[in-house]
Scaffold this active site. Structure first.
Site, short mmCIF file in Angstrom:
data_model
loop_
_atom_site.label_atom_id
_atom_site.label_comp_id
_atom_site.label_asym_id
_atom_site.label_seq_id
_atom_site.Cartn_x
_atom_site.Cartn_y
_atom_site.Cartn_z
N ASP A 41 -2.53 -4.46 -8.36
CA ASP A 41 -2.08 -3.21 -8.42
C ASP A 41 -1.50 -2.97 -6.94
O ASP A 41 -0.44 -3.90 -6.35
CB ASP A 41 -3.02 -2.04 -8.78
CG ASP A 41 -2.16 -0.91 -9.14
OD1 ASP A 41 -0.82 -1.02 -9.43
OD2 ASP A 41 -2.70 0.22 -9.12
N ASP A 56 -6.34 -1.71 -5.82
CA ASP A 56 -5.48 -1.67 -4.63
C ASP A 56 -6.56 -2.46 -3.51
O ASP A 56 -7.75 -2.10 -3.58
CB ASP A 56 -4.96 -0.19 -4.07
CG ASP A 56 -4.25 0.43 -5.26
OD1 ASP A 56 -3.60 -0.15 -6.15
OD2 ASP A 56 -4.55 1.45 -5.44
N ASP A 88 -2.68 1.85 -1.55
CA ASP A 88 -1.91 3.13 -2.05
C ASP A 88 -2.51 4.50 -1.69
O ASP A 88 -3.91 4.26 -1.12
CB ASP A 88 -2.10 3.01 -3.54
CG ASP A 88 -1.39 2.16 -4.49
OD1 ASP A 88 -0.36 1.50 -3.71
OD2 ASP A 88 -1.51 1.94 -5.81
N ARG A 129 8.24 -1.10 -3.74
CA ARG A 129 7.25 -0.16 -3.10
C ARG A 129 6.91 -0.30 -1.64
O ARG A 129 5.76 -0.58 -1.39
CB ARG A 129 6.03 0.22 -3.92
CG ARG A 129 6.35 0.47 -5.28
CD ARG A 129 5.08 0.66 -6.00
NE ARG A 129 5.33 1.37 -7.66
CZ ARG A 129 4.21 1.44 -8.40
NH1 ARG A 129 2.97 1.46 -8.08
NH2 ARG A 129 4.64 1.72 -9.41
CA CA Z 1 -2.86 1.89 -7.35
#
Ligand code: CA
Length: 426
Positions: free
Chosen positions: A246, A207, A250, A302
């Site tokens: 990714d 991330d 996050d 997301r």
């Molecule tokens: Ca992640």
């Protein structure tokens, strides 16, 4: 707008002679204003504002950044990033590419041949190529994962870019990241997960920013993207997109009290995951996050997806593009409170496509604007949700109290278009 005519003279004078400034003001010691979202709760968020002069650093390369981060120490510190720093570099500053990290005979063609589901089946990859992949991935992780400790402020100077890095705030508190572009946290060595999502999927490691066990974090005026390596340009292996990235930001593993403001999330698949497991019940009562005045542009999914947390999402701007799956993900025990967000979509993407639920039960929504028209997300979700999704109720069990002025979605949409992202602190 505004400052363009000054960029050339500033550059000629030399960026290093300038503090991290916006419109002439040094932002290095700024702290989160009172009531500005969940990160202002209790003791608030001050980052490295208390740093003594010996702990104010201006860094221009990975080695300097690593020294300033000091192994994630909790000493108050201010780190100002100048120019472009590439995390994929060796200690001399020379560029490292995927082939430089590959070791023990790792070879993508051999990896694909070894774990092709038609011959390997659905077992987890194991054996020489998977071992070599892990060893190779560890070599990249050692370069690109940068640990941020407590009481730290990281700010970008004019035009600063951090490339290829995963900034990780782990089991730390009181951190500010502002005015910085973080791009292309590129994973050289994705792993095949045969049991992911039914059909199997590629799992990538990094991330751009990962908060885990992190509390009191303010992320403001950052720009997060895959710039340089869009996943749309990646091939398909085993019928699944070979994603290289990714999350952009996050927030997991008991993180709490986070404000993300005036930031840009652009050109990416999975933008923001808040809570990474339905069984992570330690996240209950945590993962309290405020998202305001952010732009989500060309994000597939997301934006965010939430488990457990009380998450206030107000005055954000969504520019939805082809390939979109959903924007707001309502998962286990989440308590999303949406206010006055604006969505702009191409004609074939409908209101019902904005919200997706998995094991979620409630969603508060008000003031949403969809292509310029007011809409109520909840009844539309409940009328059109797919068979696997549950109807949602409007009672999320809390009402946000920590927030700045909440504008209409229309006003916010214009303000965010002008003001979100790195280089735009007023
Ligand atoms: Ca992640």
């Amino acid at each position: 707008m505004r400052r363009h005519q000054f960029i050339v003279p500033l550059a000629l004078l030399g960026v290093l002679s300038f503090p991290a400034r916006a419109e002439g003001r040094d932002i290095s010691r700024d702290t989160l204003p009172a009531n500005d979202g969940w990160a202002s709760y209790g003791s608030g968020t001050t980052g490295g504002a208390a740093a003594d002069d010996a702990h104010v650093f201006t860094v221009t390369d990975r080695a300097g950044l690593v020294r300033a981060l000091d192994g994630g120490s909790d000493t108050p510190k201010i780190i100002r990033i100048a120019g472009t720093i590439d995390a994929n570099t060796d200690d001399r500053g020379d560029r490292l590419d995927c082939a430089d990290y590959a070791t023990d005979g790792y070879d993508l063609k051999k990896y694909l041949a070894a774990y092709d589901p038609r011959t390997w089946g659905a077992a987890k990859p194991s054996g020489p190529q998977e071992q070599a992949r892990q060893a190779s991935a560890a070599r990249q992780a050692e370069r690109v994962e940068l640990t941020v400790g407590s009481n730290t402020t990281i700010v970008g100077l004019e035009g600063a870019v951090l490339k290829g890095a995963s900034l990780q705030v782990k089991d730390a508190t009181n951190v500010i990241v502002r005015n910085l572009e973080l791009r292309d946290a590129y994973d050289c060595f994705p792993v095949w997960q045969p049991n992911s999502g039914g059909l199997g999927d590629w799992k990538t490691a990094y991330d751009n920013i990962w908060l885990r066990g992190a509390t009191h974090v303010w992320v403001d005026h950052v720009t997060l993207s895959d710039k340089g390596h869009p996943d749309s340009g990646e091939p398909t292996y085993f019928g699944r997109n070979y994603l290289r990235h990714d999350g952009l930001l996050d927030i997991t593993n008991g993180s709490d009290l986070v404000t993300v403001s005036w930031s840009r999330f652009a050109g990416h698949d999975k933008a923001m995951l808040i809570g990474n497991g339905d069984t992570a019940t330690g996240d209950r009562g945590k993962l309290r996050v405020t998202l305001h005045h952010n732009e989500f542009a060309s994000v597939v999914q997301r934006a965010p997806r939430v488990r457990f947390g009380q998450v206030h999402v107000y005055n954000n701007r969504y520019l939805v593009k082809d390939g979109h799956r959903y924007s707001i993900g309502v998962s286990t025990e989440s308590a999303l409170y949406l206010q006055n967000n604006a969505f702009t979509t191409p004609g074939h993407i409908e209101v019902a496509d904005l919200v997706k639920s998995w094991n979620g039960s409630a969603l508060h929504d008000e003031g949403t604007l969809f292509n310029g028209f007011p809409v109520d997300l909840l009844p539309i979700h409940n009328a059109y949700n797919s068979g696997s999704e549950r109807d949602l109720t409007a009672d999320v069990g809390w009402t946000p109290t920590l927030h700045t002025k909440i504008d209409s979605a229309e006003v916010a949409d214009r303000a965010v278009a002008r003001g979100a992202g790195a280089g735009r602190i007023p």
